[in-house]
Design a protein around this motif. Structure first.
Motif, PDB file in Angstrom:
ATOM      1  N   UNK A   1       0.753  -1.132   0.042  1.00  0.00           N
ATOM      2  CA  UNK A   1       0.078  -0.118  -0.048  1.00  0.00           C
ATOM      3  C   UNK A   1       0.870   1.202  -0.056  1.00  0.00           C
ATOM      4  N   UNK A   2       1.807   1.237   0.724  1.00  0.00           N
ATOM      5  CA  UNK A   2       2.818   2.212   0.854  1.00  0.00           C
ATOM      6  C   UNK A   2       3.532   2.561  -0.497  1.00  0.00           C
ATOM      7  N   UNK A   3       3.706   1.598  -1.322  1.00  0.00           N
ATOM      8  CA  UNK A   3       4.551   1.526  -2.391  1.00  0.00           C
ATOM      9  C   UNK A   3       3.867   2.082  -3.514  1.00  0.00           C
ATOM     10  N   UNK A   4       2.396   1.623  -3.553  1.00  0.00           N
ATOM     11  CA  UNK A   4       1.316   2.156  -4.521  1.00  0.00           C
ATOM     12  C   UNK A   4       0.818   3.409  -4.426  1.00  0.00           C
ATOM     13  N   UNK A   5       0.901   3.900  -3.010  1.00  0.00           N
ATOM     14  CA  UNK A   5       0.679   5.415  -2.902  1.00  0.00           C
ATOM     15  C   UNK A   5       1.000   6.377  -3.889  1.00  0.00           C
ATOM     16  N   UNK A   6       2.405   6.475  -4.120  1.00  0.00           N
ATOM     17  CA  UNK A   6       2.833   7.480  -5.036  1.00  0.00           C
ATOM     18  C   UNK A   6       2.461   7.287  -6.394  1.00  0.00           C
TER      19      UNK A   6
ATOM     20  N   UNK B   1      -6.028  -1.501   2.568  1.00  0.00           N
ATOM     21  CA  UNK B   1      -6.328  -0.269   1.761  1.00  0.00           C
ATOM     22  C   UNK B   1      -7.134   0.699   2.309  1.00  0.00           C
ATOM     23  N   UNK B   2      -8.176   0.348   2.991  1.00  0.00           N
ATOM     24  CA  UNK B   2      -9.088   1.210   3.433  1.00  0.00           C
ATOM     25  C   UNK B   2      -8.104   2.026   4.497  1.00  0.00           C
ATOM     26  N   UNK B   3      -7.494   1.385   5.362  1.00  0.00           N
ATOM     27  CA  UNK B   3      -6.485   2.123   6.283  1.00  0.00           C
ATOM     28  C   UNK B   3      -5.653   3.128   5.648  1.00  0.00           C
ATOM     29  N   UNK B   4      -4.965   2.720   4.599  1.00  0.00           N
ATOM     30  CA  UNK B   4      -3.962   3.535   3.945  1.00  0.00           C
ATOM     31  C   UNK B   4      -4.719   4.601   3.230  1.00  0.00           C
ATOM     32  N   UNK B   5      -5.970   4.623   2.701  1.00  0.00           N
ATOM     33  CA  UNK B   5      -6.336   5.545   1.905  1.00  0.00           C
ATOM     34  C   UNK B   5      -8.012   5.789   2.524  1.00  0.00           C
ATOM     35  N   UNK B   6      -7.771   6.434   3.478  1.00  0.00           N
ATOM     36  CA  UNK B   6      -8.989   6.575   4.271  1.00  0.00           C
ATOM     37  C   UNK B   6     -10.293   7.340   3.535  1.00  0.00           C
TER      38      UNK B   6
ATOM     39  N   UNK C   1     -14.017  -7.223   8.853  1.00  0.00           N
ATOM     40  CA  UNK C   1     -12.784  -6.189   8.834  1.00  0.00           C
ATOM     41  C   UNK C   1     -13.583  -4.848   8.682  1.00  0.00           C
ATOM     42  N   UNK C   2     -14.699  -4.767   8.187  1.00  0.00           N
ATOM     43  CA  UNK C   2     -15.171  -3.379   8.229  1.00  0.00           C
ATOM     44  C   UNK C   2     -15.190  -2.773   6.877  1.00  0.00           C
ATOM     45  N   UNK C   3     -14.785  -3.501   5.911  1.00  0.00           N
ATOM     46  CA  UNK C   3     -14.961  -3.151   4.633  1.00  0.00           C
ATOM     47  C   UNK C   3     -16.368  -3.684   3.853  1.00  0.00           C
ATOM     48  N   UNK C   4     -16.621  -2.720   2.869  1.00  0.00           N
ATOM     49  CA  UNK C   4     -17.605  -2.870   1.915  1.00  0.00           C
ATOM     50  C   UNK C   4     -17.590  -4.268   1.248  1.00  0.00           C
ATOM     51  N   UNK C   5     -18.664  -4.974   0.950  1.00  0.00           N
ATOM     52  CA  UNK C   5     -18.510  -6.155  -0.003  1.00  0.00           C
ATOM     53  C   UNK C   5     -19.178  -6.242  -1.140  1.00  0.00           C
ATOM     54  N   UNK C   6     -18.874  -7.169  -1.971  1.00  0.00           N
ATOM     55  CA  UNK C   6     -19.670  -7.421  -3.316  1.00  0.00           C
ATOM     56  C   UNK C   6     -19.654  -8.583  -3.815  1.00  0.00           C
TER      57      UNK C   6
END
Length: 290
Positions: free
Chosen positions: A44-49, A74-79, A99-104
């Motif tokens: 996630x940190x690598x994808x950010x930039x 990702x939800x934590x990294x990109x709030x 885990x608190x994420x939206x699902x589909x």
């Protein structure tokens, strides 16, 4: 079909078509997710930039999410982004929701086009489950918004968790398991619907999907001895799956060694060995829609 998961030598389970009971493998997938949390956070940190600016990152799709570990990271990294875990197994999506994420709920690849588009599309160990891997990448690429990123995790190195000579059986067991796994994996892929041979040059395949390759990086996951019970159970599950899937092709001596490693009461068993460790590399490829 659910996807998120890798071949027996990487994620402790088999493939195929409807013969896989993903719910039955859910506990093992959870252990895998816990072991890989460090890798996911690094990723996630690598994808950010590489992504659009934080303000422009509005939606993330975790395709073949399994129990939703990546989606949660990702939800934590990109709030500020909406993060959606997509899978074909309701039981695994229940874990993702916990885990608190939206699902589909969506079957792959047939229902990919129902998911809308996203600024980041993540697919870990998904494409190799689909017969026509180029067609799968093409379909995933269509989910990426202009300026957005497709990130796939494919390749890397199978886990290592024991020394070459473990004091039982013939030295080099893991190398022989790798060979058996590769043969089994090749046969599994050949039996998939719409199976198509292709050189697995992932950046070139991403370019053919209409994207611009950005970067490739491998991430190390290392759990050092003494291992905790969770890591030991992860390796035990991996070995049990190998025993189940590969017994017919392995040398009887190697099957006997696996049985000794799986014995819960033996000092030679993986649950008790002081020399057990866990080391693997996971490779991620990224490409942008211009």
């Amino acid at each position: 079909m659910t996807t998120h998961h890798a071949h027996a030598h990487s994620h402790s389970h088999g493939h195929g078509h409807e013969d896989i009971d993903w719910d039955e493998l859910a506990d093992q997938l959870e252990r895998q997710a816990r072991a890989q949390l460090g890798f996911l956070r690094e990723t996630a940190a690598w994808l950010g930039p590489q992504l659009p600016s934080p303000q422009a990152l509005a939606r993330v799709l975790d395709i073949g999410s399994g129990p939703g570990a990546a989606a949660a990271v990702f939800a934590e990294a990109f709030p500020d982004a909406e993060v959606i875990a997509v899978d074909g197994t309701p039981g695994l999506l229940e874990r993702a929701a916990a885990r608190g994420v939206t699902t589909r709920l969506a079957e792959l690849p047939g229902e990919l086009d129902t998911l809308g588009t996203a600024d980041l599309v993540w697919a870990a160990r998904v494409v190799h489950h689909l017969g026509d891997q180029q067609a799968a990448l093409n379909a995933l690429a269509h989910r990426v918004r202009p300026g957005g990123l497709l990130a796939i995790s494919e390749g890397g190195l199978p886990p290592r968790f024991l020394p070459r000579d473990i004091g039982i059986g013939r030295p080099g067991l893991q190398a022989r398991l790798d060979v058996a796994n590769e043969e089994w994996f090749t046969a599994m892929r050949a039996a998939l619907p719409d199976a198509a041979d292709i050189i697995e040059d992932w950046p070139a395949m991403l370019a053919r999907a209409g994207l611009t390759p950005v970067a490739t990086r491998s991430f190390l996951t290392e759990l050092r001895p003494p291992l905790d019970d969770d890591a030991r159970e992860l390796i035990h599950g991996h070995l049990a799956r190998s025993r189940e899937v590969l017994a017919d092709v392995l040398d009887p001596d190697d099957v006997h060694t696996l049985d000794a490693l799986l014995d819960p009461d033996a000092p030679t068993g993986i649950r008790r060995r002081a020399d057990a460790f866990y080391l693997t590399a996971t490779t991620v490829h990224t490409a942008r829609r211009e």
